[in-house]
Write a protein that holds these residues in place. Structure first.
Motif, PDB file in Angstrom:
ATOM      1  N   LYS A   1       0.836  -1.209   0.000  1.00  0.00           N
ATOM      2  CA  LYS A   1       0.000   0.000   0.000  1.00  0.00           C
ATOM      3  C   LYS A   1       0.867   1.255   0.000  1.00  0.00           C
ATOM      4  N   ALA A   2       1.991   1.181  -0.695  1.00  0.00           N
ATOM      5  CA  ALA A   2       2.919   2.315  -0.736  1.00  0.00           C
ATOM      6  C   ALA A   2       2.512   3.296  -1.821  1.00  0.00           C
ATOM      7  N   SER A   3       2.932   4.537  -1.619  1.00  0.00           N
ATOM      8  CA  SER A   3       2.709   5.557  -2.647  1.00  0.00           C
ATOM      9  C   SER A   3       3.981   5.837  -3.442  1.00  0.00           C
ATOM     10  N   SER A   4       5.130   5.466  -2.888  1.00  0.00           N
ATOM     11  CA  SER A   4       6.386   5.696  -3.601  1.00  0.00           C
ATOM     12  C   SER A   4       7.383   4.612  -3.216  1.00  0.00           C
ATOM     13  N   VAL A   5       8.334   4.386  -4.123  1.00  0.00           N
ATOM     14  CA  VAL A   5       9.377   3.398  -3.892  1.00  0.00           C
ATOM     15  C   VAL A   5      10.660   3.900  -4.542  1.00  0.00           C
ATOM     16  N   ARG A   6      11.763   3.649  -3.872  1.00  0.00           N
ATOM     17  CA  ARG A   6      13.072   4.044  -4.406  1.00  0.00           C
ATOM     18  C   ARG A   6      13.847   2.790  -4.775  1.00  0.00           C
ATOM     19  N   LEU A   7      14.391   2.774  -5.981  1.00  0.00           N
ATOM     20  CA  LEU A   7      15.205   1.655  -6.460  1.00  0.00           C
ATOM     21  C   LEU A   7      16.588   2.194  -6.789  1.00  0.00           C
ATOM     22  N   SER A   8      17.597   1.608  -6.177  1.00  0.00           N
ATOM     23  CA  SER A   8      18.967   2.046  -6.467  1.00  0.00           C
ATOM     24  C   SER A   8      19.852   0.828  -6.670  1.00  0.00           C
ATOM     25  N   LEU A   9      20.796   0.975  -7.581  1.00  0.00           N
ATOM     26  CA  LEU A   9      21.815  -0.042  -7.825  1.00  0.00           C
ATOM     27  C   LEU A   9      23.118   0.720  -8.021  1.00  0.00           C
ATOM     28  N   ARG A  10      24.027   0.544  -7.078  1.00  0.00           N
ATOM     29  CA  ARG A  10      25.243   1.351  -7.127  1.00  0.00           C
ATOM     30  C   ARG A  10      26.392   0.607  -6.456  1.00  0.00           C
ATOM     31  N   PRO A  11      27.621   0.922  -6.825  1.00  0.00           N
ATOM     32  CA  PRO A  11      28.783   0.337  -6.150  1.00  0.00           C
ATOM     33  C   PRO A  11      28.914   0.897  -4.735  1.00  0.00           C
ATOM     34  N   ASP A  12      29.439   0.062  -3.853  1.00  0.00           N
ATOM     35  CA  ASP A  12      29.762   0.482  -2.489  1.00  0.00           C
ATOM     36  C   ASP A  12      31.112  -0.153  -2.151  1.00  0.00           C
ATOM     37  N   GLY A  13      32.190   0.573  -2.487  1.00  0.00           N
ATOM     38  CA  GLY A  13      33.514  -0.026  -2.361  1.00  0.00           C
ATOM     39  C   GLY A  13      33.651  -1.145  -3.387  1.00  0.00           C
ATOM     40  N   PRO A  14      34.094  -2.318  -2.939  1.00  0.00           N
ATOM     41  CA  PRO A  14      34.210  -3.440  -3.877  1.00  0.00           C
ATOM     42  C   PRO A  14      32.892  -4.180  -4.103  1.00  0.00           C
ATOM     43  N   ASP A  15      31.842  -3.771  -3.378  1.00  0.00           N
ATOM     44  CA  ASP A  15      30.562  -4.472  -3.446  1.00  0.00           C
ATOM     45  C   ASP A  15      29.586  -3.736  -4.361  1.00  0.00           C
ATOM     46  N   LEU A  16      28.580  -4.470  -4.793  1.00  0.00           N
ATOM     47  CA  LEU A  16      27.482  -3.895  -5.566  1.00  0.00           C
ATOM     48  C   LEU A  16      26.220  -4.053  -4.740  1.00  0.00           C
ATOM     49  N   VAL A  17      25.469  -2.967  -4.573  1.00  0.00           N
ATOM     50  CA  VAL A  17      24.324  -2.977  -3.661  1.00  0.00           C
ATOM     51  C   VAL A  17      23.058  -2.588  -4.420  1.00  0.00           C
ATOM     52  N   LEU A  18      22.079  -3.479  -4.364  1.00  0.00           N
ATOM     53  CA  LEU A  18      20.728  -3.198  -4.866  1.00  0.00           C
ATOM     54  C   LEU A  18      19.843  -2.920  -3.667  1.00  0.00           C
ATOM     55  N   LYS A  19      19.093  -1.825  -3.728  1.00  0.00           N
ATOM     56  CA  LYS A  19      18.239  -1.469  -2.594  1.00  0.00           C
ATOM     57  C   LYS A  19      16.882  -1.009  -3.120  1.00  0.00           C
ATOM     58  N   ILE A  20      15.815  -1.593  -2.579  1.00  0.00           N
ATOM     59  CA  ILE A  20      14.444  -1.196  -2.920  1.00  0.00           C
ATOM     60  C   ILE A  20      13.756  -0.818  -1.617  1.00  0.00           C
ATOM     61  N   THR A  21      13.334   0.441  -1.518  1.00  0.00           N
ATOM     62  CA  THR A  21      12.738   0.966  -0.293  1.00  0.00           C
ATOM     63  C   THR A  21      11.389   1.589  -0.611  1.00  0.00           C
ATOM     64  N   ASP A  22      10.354   1.207   0.154  1.00  0.00           N
ATOM     65  CA  ASP A  22       9.030   1.795  -0.061  1.00  0.00           C
ATOM     66  C   ASP A  22       8.536   2.458   1.217  1.00  0.00           C
ATOM     67  N   ASP A  23       7.478   3.254   1.084  1.00  0.00           N
ATOM     68  CA  ASP A  23       6.901   3.958   2.238  1.00  0.00           C
ATOM     69  C   ASP A  23       5.568   3.332   2.640  1.00  0.00           C
ATOM     70  N   GLY A  24       5.451   2.020   2.467  1.00  0.00           N
ATOM     71  CA  GLY A  24       4.185   1.340   2.741  1.00  0.00           C
ATOM     72  C   GLY A  24       4.008   0.978   4.205  1.00  0.00           C
ATOM     73  N   ILE A  25       3.153  -0.017   4.431  1.00  0.00           N
ATOM     74  CA  ILE A  25       2.753  -0.377   5.796  1.00  0.00           C
ATOM     75  C   ILE A  25       3.744  -1.314   6.464  1.00  0.00           C
ATOM     76  N   GLY A  26       4.726  -1.831   5.724  1.00  0.00           N
ATOM     77  CA  GLY A  26       5.699  -2.737   6.323  1.00  0.00           C
ATOM     78  C   GLY A  26       5.087  -4.105   6.597  1.00  0.00           C
ATOM     79  N   GLY A  27       5.738  -4.824   7.507  1.00  0.00           N
ATOM     80  CA  GLY A  27       5.219  -6.124   7.902  1.00  0.00           C
ATOM     81  C   GLY A  27       5.525  -7.243   6.944  1.00  0.00           C
ATOM     82  N   ALA A  28       6.555  -7.089   6.112  1.00  0.00           N
ATOM     83  CA  ALA A  28       6.917  -8.168   5.187  1.00  0.00           C
ATOM     84  C   ALA A  28       7.356  -9.390   5.970  1.00  0.00           C
ATOM     85  N   ARG A  29       6.946 -10.567   5.521  1.00  0.00           N
ATOM     86  CA  ARG A  29       7.262 -11.813   6.218  1.00  0.00           C
ATOM     87  C   ARG A  29       8.510 -12.452   5.603  1.00  0.00           C
TER      88      ARG A  29
END
Length: 309
Positions: free
Chosen positions: A242-270
């Protein structure tokens, strides 16, 4: 017999030998009947023997407590190992347990790889059938309806138009499902374009902000895992958050590669849900780490170590 057996024998033998010698060469005597003072001396000696024996045995068996605790919490998604604290008595048991964990992790990873490869093959087969068979059948039906509409009386034109719109909508849905099952854009245009297409697919339902930085060449396996985890995460956002917005990022972090998906919804993912387990399995295939935090909103983070040269 193992070294622990002989150590216990030596400990008990030494304790009781020392106790016997101490009683034999001490001035203490035992009368008949036994005097109260003699009972106290014998009781104190027995107490010292038992306490000494208990302390030595506790030290020898301490690694078993650590090993038991590890057995209760061990998870093949992690890499916990029993540590030999220098006792030496249970080294063989600890090494055998760690070897068993490594073998189980290897077998689990291999089985997961085969299962996910079979799943991808099945996805591609279904996508081809949807596109080549059902999609073509719907296209033929749409063309047939157009020919019928061209010759039909005017009073039927509106109804025929509704039917044509329904068939056209079904054809679009079939093509969309086929694209989700078989990410042709990933194979043809690369990961950046594939993630952009994913974001565009969910954009009508939720506002998507993308940050995809320039990436080094990645193996097809890594690209597919990133794509599938992003796809599953965005699908969960649309269906459950039930989110209204979500952020998707894929970027290097030092020697690592980090994918991050963040939403502003109700949470509670199992974390134990089938989708989450599938993402964990995919992450393990490429040696990546997947973390999910879900309080106010949900954040899915995939960290792929050592891919940035």
């Amino acid at each position: 017999m193992g070294p622990l057996f002989w150590r216990l024998c030596v400990i008990n033998g030494a304790v009781f030998t020392i106790g016997t010698l101490a009683l034999a060469f001490s001035p203490a005597t035992v009368s008949s009947p036994v005097l109260l003072r003699e009972i106290l001396v014998l009781g104190a000696g027995l107490a010292i023997i038992l306490i000494t024996n208990a302390l030595l045995l506790r030290r020898s068996l301490a690694p078993l407590t650590t090993l038991t605790a590890l057995m209760h919490r061990v998870d093949l998604h992690t890499h916990d190992r029993a540590v030999d604290r220098g006792n030496g008595d249970l080294t063989y048991l600890i090494d055998s347990f760690n070897t068993m964990l490594e073998r189980l992790e290897t077998e689990r990873s291999s089985a997961s790889a085969h299962a996910l490869a079979a799943q991808e093959n099945e996805r591609q087969r279904i996508a081809r059938e949807l596109h080549d068979e059902i999609g073509q059948s719907l296209t033929v039906a749409l063309l047939g309806l157009k020919r019928v509409a061209d010759r039909a009386p005017a009073e039927l034109s509106e109804e025929l138009q509704l039917v044509r719109d329904t068939v056209r909508g079904s054809l679009d849905e079939v093509r969309q499902v086929a694209r989700r099952l078989r990410p042709g854009v990933l194979e043809d245009l690369g990961l950046h374009s594939a993630l952009t297409a994913l974001a565009a697919d969910v954009a009508p339902a939720v506002d998507v902000t993308r940050r995809i930085e320039a990436l080094p060449p990645l193996t097809p396996e890594v690209e597919l895992v990133i794509y599938r985890i992003a796809q599953e995460s965005l699908t969960n956002v649309v269906r459950h958050s039930k989110a209204s917005s979500v952020r998707l990022s894929l970027r290097p972090d030092g020697p690592d590669l980090v994918l991050k998906i963040t939403d502003d919804g109700i949470g509670g993912a199992r974390a134990e849900g089938a989708g989450m387990r599938g993402m964990q399995e995919r992450a393990l295939l490429i040696g990546a780490r997947l973390t999910v935090t879900s309080a106010q909103g949900t954040e899915v983070t995939l960290t792929i170590p050592g891919v940035i040269g």
